[in-house]
Design a protein around this motif. Structure first.
Motif, PDB file in Angstrom:
ATOM      1  N   LYS A   1      50.745  39.339 -71.191  1.00  0.00           N
ATOM      2  CA  LYS A   1      52.087  38.804 -71.431  1.00  0.00           C
ATOM      3  C   LYS A   1      53.059  39.326 -70.376  1.00  0.00           C
ATOM      4  O   LYS A   1      53.866  38.559 -69.820  1.00  0.00           O
ATOM      5  CB  LYS A   1      52.560  39.209 -72.835  1.00  0.00           C
ATOM      6  CG  LYS A   1      53.865  38.540 -73.295  1.00  0.00           C
ATOM      7  CD  LYS A   1      54.243  39.050 -74.675  1.00  0.00           C
ATOM      8  CE  LYS A   1      55.449  38.294 -75.239  1.00  0.00           C
ATOM      9  NZ  LYS A   1      55.055  36.982 -75.795  1.00  0.00           N
ATOM     10  N   TYR A   2      52.980  40.622 -70.083  1.00  0.00           N
ATOM     11  CA  TYR A   2      53.838  41.208 -69.056  1.00  0.00           C
ATOM     12  C   TYR A   2      53.599  40.516 -67.712  1.00  0.00           C
ATOM     13  O   TYR A   2      54.546  40.197 -66.978  1.00  0.00           O
ATOM     14  CB  TYR A   2      53.561  42.706 -68.920  1.00  0.00           C
ATOM     15  CG  TYR A   2      54.353  43.369 -67.816  1.00  0.00           C
ATOM     16  CD1 TYR A   2      55.615  43.890 -68.056  1.00  0.00           C
ATOM     17  CD2 TYR A   2      53.819  43.457 -66.528  1.00  0.00           C
ATOM     18  CE1 TYR A   2      56.347  44.487 -67.036  1.00  0.00           C
ATOM     19  CE2 TYR A   2      54.541  44.049 -65.503  1.00  0.00           C
ATOM     20  CZ  TYR A   2      55.809  44.564 -65.762  1.00  0.00           C
ATOM     21  OH  TYR A   2      56.526  45.141 -64.740  1.00  0.00           O
TER      22      TYR A   2
ATOM     23  N   LEU B   1      57.532  44.574 -74.025  1.00  0.00           N
ATOM     24  CA  LEU B   1      57.154  43.179 -73.897  1.00  0.00           C
ATOM     25  C   LEU B   1      55.773  42.932 -74.519  1.00  0.00           C
ATOM     26  O   LEU B   1      55.024  42.066 -74.098  1.00  0.00           O
ATOM     27  CB  LEU B   1      57.145  42.786 -72.413  1.00  0.00           C
ATOM     28  CG  LEU B   1      57.285  41.299 -72.063  1.00  0.00           C
ATOM     29  CD1 LEU B   1      58.537  40.701 -72.687  1.00  0.00           C
ATOM     30  CD2 LEU B   1      57.321  41.117 -70.550  1.00  0.00           C
ATOM     31  N   ALA B   2      55.442  43.715 -75.526  1.00  0.00           N
ATOM     32  CA  ALA B   2      54.117  43.618 -76.143  1.00  0.00           C
ATOM     33  C   ALA B   2      53.909  42.279 -76.833  1.00  0.00           C
ATOM     34  O   ALA B   2      54.852  41.658 -77.344  1.00  0.00           O
ATOM     35  CB  ALA B   2      53.919  44.753 -77.140  1.00  0.00           C
ATOM     36  N   SER B   3      52.675  41.861 -76.870  1.00  0.00           N
ATOM     37  CA  SER B   3      52.283  40.663 -77.606  1.00  0.00           C
ATOM     38  C   SER B   3      52.067  41.015 -79.074  1.00  0.00           C
ATOM     39  O   SER B   3      51.406  42.006 -79.403  1.00  0.00           O
ATOM     40  CB  SER B   3      50.985  40.122 -77.004  1.00  0.00           C
ATOM     41  OG  SER B   3      50.212  39.430 -77.958  1.00  0.00           O
ATOM     42  N   ARG B   4      52.614  40.211 -79.959  1.00  0.00           N
ATOM     43  CA  ARG B   4      52.426  40.433 -81.397  1.00  0.00           C
ATOM     44  C   ARG B   4      50.943  40.329 -81.763  1.00  0.00           C
ATOM     45  O   ARG B   4      50.425  41.129 -82.545  1.00  0.00           O
ATOM     46  CB  ARG B   4      53.243  39.410 -82.185  1.00  0.00           C
ATOM     47  CG  ARG B   4      52.929  39.329 -83.682  1.00  0.00           C
ATOM     48  CD  ARG B   4      53.192  40.609 -84.426  1.00  0.00           C
ATOM     49  NE  ARG B   4      54.594  40.974 -84.434  1.00  0.00           N
ATOM     50  CZ  ARG B   4      55.088  42.040 -85.064  1.00  0.00           C
ATOM     51  NH1 ARG B   4      54.261  42.850 -85.727  1.00  0.00           N
ATOM     52  NH2 ARG B   4      56.372  42.323 -85.012  1.00  0.00           N
ATOM     53  N   THR B   5      50.255  39.370 -81.185  1.00  0.00           N
ATOM     54  CA  THR B   5      48.814  39.238 -81.428  1.00  0.00           C
ATOM     55  C   THR B   5      48.086  40.516 -81.038  1.00  0.00           C
ATOM     56  O   THR B   5      47.247  41.033 -81.777  1.00  0.00           O
ATOM     57  CB  THR B   5      48.246  38.053 -80.630  1.00  0.00           C
ATOM     58  OG1 THR B   5      48.869  36.842 -81.055  1.00  0.00           O
ATOM     59  CG2 THR B   5      46.738  37.939 -80.826  1.00  0.00           C
ATOM     60  N   ASP B   6      48.410  41.034 -79.858  1.00  0.00           N
ATOM     61  CA  ASP B   6      47.757  42.241 -79.353  1.00  0.00           C
ATOM     62  C   ASP B   6      48.015  43.431 -80.265  1.00  0.00           C
ATOM     63  O   ASP B   6      47.107  44.210 -80.581  1.00  0.00           O
ATOM     64  CB  ASP B   6      48.272  42.527 -77.942  1.00  0.00           C
ATOM     65  CG  ASP B   6      47.452  43.567 -77.209  1.00  0.00           C
ATOM     66  OD1 ASP B   6      46.228  43.624 -77.424  1.00  0.00           O
ATOM     67  OD2 ASP B   6      48.029  44.306 -76.396  1.00  0.00           O
TER      68      ASP B   6
END
Length: 418
Positions: A158-159, A303-308
């Motif tokens: 994502k980043y 900027l983390a992914s919610r899925t991750d």
């Protein structure tokens, strides 16, 4: 359920969500009244008997670890060799585990860590010591075998995609009188997953990134120059994403930094973006800018992914569940059950099938010309960067990250001389 202590350790390069896994491990173990020790600086801390009692961490701190990047207990790049070659270190590790009544060992890392967990389980069996070893997946490179994806990758992906999209807007604004070519370097020694994630930043041949260089394809400099020139003449500028591990047709790393090899036997890489930028400037005469995000790719918790994040937490909980059930030499892996809507679950897989194996980009994910991603790659990658999971911010405008600074427990064994 047998009594004893659970030992958790982090290994290799850390990620934006590895502490979310650590927090999930501690919370799941506490719910079952199982004490958790954490090794300071991974396997090195275990060998040195530098163990932290997580019981001293307040519940609020453990929760806050879930939104904190880095490695709360410290990690290391130390690879144990075969049981025969490193016999003394394995036996020392077993002595430490015995001394602290460790009955469950969770090692949070990548391919080499899975191998270490497997070997520790074999040694314990040889000595008749009741120990359950579970590998816990983690890597931004997304190169672990068996699992559909690796916790840590989605946030780094994502980043990467966001950064490339934003930088491309900057380059487009300045291209008329300034920068014509921008080169972005992505992590990925042998597998181009992060470089591929950059492809999510745009759609179509005229949207950035215009060219992606994968380690799975040999780098042809002359062809690359021709394609850069064609894109600049058509679009007005060219955004290039290059994996750090791209190689020449004869197999040499383009960005071999000349620094030898690390403990895992990996060649020290560095500077593929600056190298390409210099070569493009010399060959084509364009003004070129480049960037090396490096650690920013794997530490960008903001900027983390919610899925991750959800997957990182899920494998931590499952690791505890598997360990307490006595499921030895396994790893909780992510299984994709549907692309649209995206669905996944966690299942156990044998460490034997994961240790020292490496998953590279499937051929069908790389565009036929070798410089972009296919629709199949988009279907795989897009769900992994979906959703936002921002940390809490303080009044100073900065994220409220947690620290797990604890003095290690008193040693029960002589100091390790290794």
């Amino acid at each position: 359920m047998p009594t004893g202590t659970l030992l958790y350790a982090q290994s290799g390069g850390v990620t934006a969500v590895i502490n979310a896994t650590a927090a999930a491990v501690i919370q799941a173990a506490r719910a079952r009244k199982v004490p958790v020790l954490a090794a300071r600086n991974g396997i090195l801390g275990a060998l040195r008997e530098e163990l932290i009692d997580t019981a001293a961490l307040p519940a609020s701190t453990v929760r806050a670890l879930g939104q904190t990047p880095g490695g709360a207990f410290g990690s290391c790049r130390v690879k144990l060799k075969s049981l025969e070659q490193d016999r003394a270190r394995y036996e020392r590790l077993l002595e430490v585990l015995r001394a602290h009544d460790v009955r469950w060992f969770l090692y949070n890392g990548g391919n080499d860590s899975a191998d270490t967990a497997l070997k520790v389980s074999q040694l314990a069996a040889e000595f008749g010591y009741p120990l359950t070893c579970v590998g816990v997946p983690k890597t931004v490179d997304n190169d672990l075998a068996v699992t559909d994806c690796c916790p840590g990758f989605g946030s780094a992906a994502k980043y990467t995609a966001v950064s490339v999209r934003e930088a491309a807007l900057d380059v487009a604004a300045m291209a008329e009188t300034s920068t014509k070519v921008f080169v972005y370097e992505a992590m990925g020694r042998h597998a181009g997953w992060l470089a591929a994630a950059a492809g999510l930043a745009g759609n179509g041949p005229d949207e950035a990134p215009h060219l992606i260089l994968f380690p799975e394809r040999p780098f042809d400099e002359a062809d690359f120059f021709a394609r850069v020139k064609a894109v600049v003449e058509r679009v007005g500028y060219c955004v290039v994403v290059a994996s750090e591990g791209i190689r020449t047709p004869d197999g040499r790393f383009v960005a071999d930094a000349g620094g030898g090899q690390d403990a895992f036997g990996h060649t020290q890489l560095g500077g593929v973006a600056s190298h390409l930028a210099g070569r493009v400037k010399d060959a084509l005469g364009y003004k070129v800018h480049w960037t090396l995000p490096d650690y920013l790719q794997r530490s960008a918790r903001h900027l983390a992914s919610r899925t991750d994040l959800e997957q990182a937490q899920a494998v931590g909980r499952k690791a505890v569940e598997y360990a307490l059930k006595g499921m030895n030499a396994v790893m909780p892996v992510i299984v994709r059950t549907s692309d649209s809507p995206y669905r996944w679950k966690v299942e156990p897989a044998p460490l034997q099938a994961i240790a020292n194996h490496e998953k590279t980009m499937p051929a069908e994910f790389i565009r036929e010309d070798g410089y972009g991603i296919t629709d199949a790659a988009r279907r795989y990658l897009q769900p992994l960067i979906r959703g936002e999971a921002p940390p809490l911010y303080g009044r100073d405008g900065l994220p409220r990250y947690a620290r797990a600074d604890q003095a290690p427990l008193p040693r029960k064994l002589p100091e390790w001389a290794g």
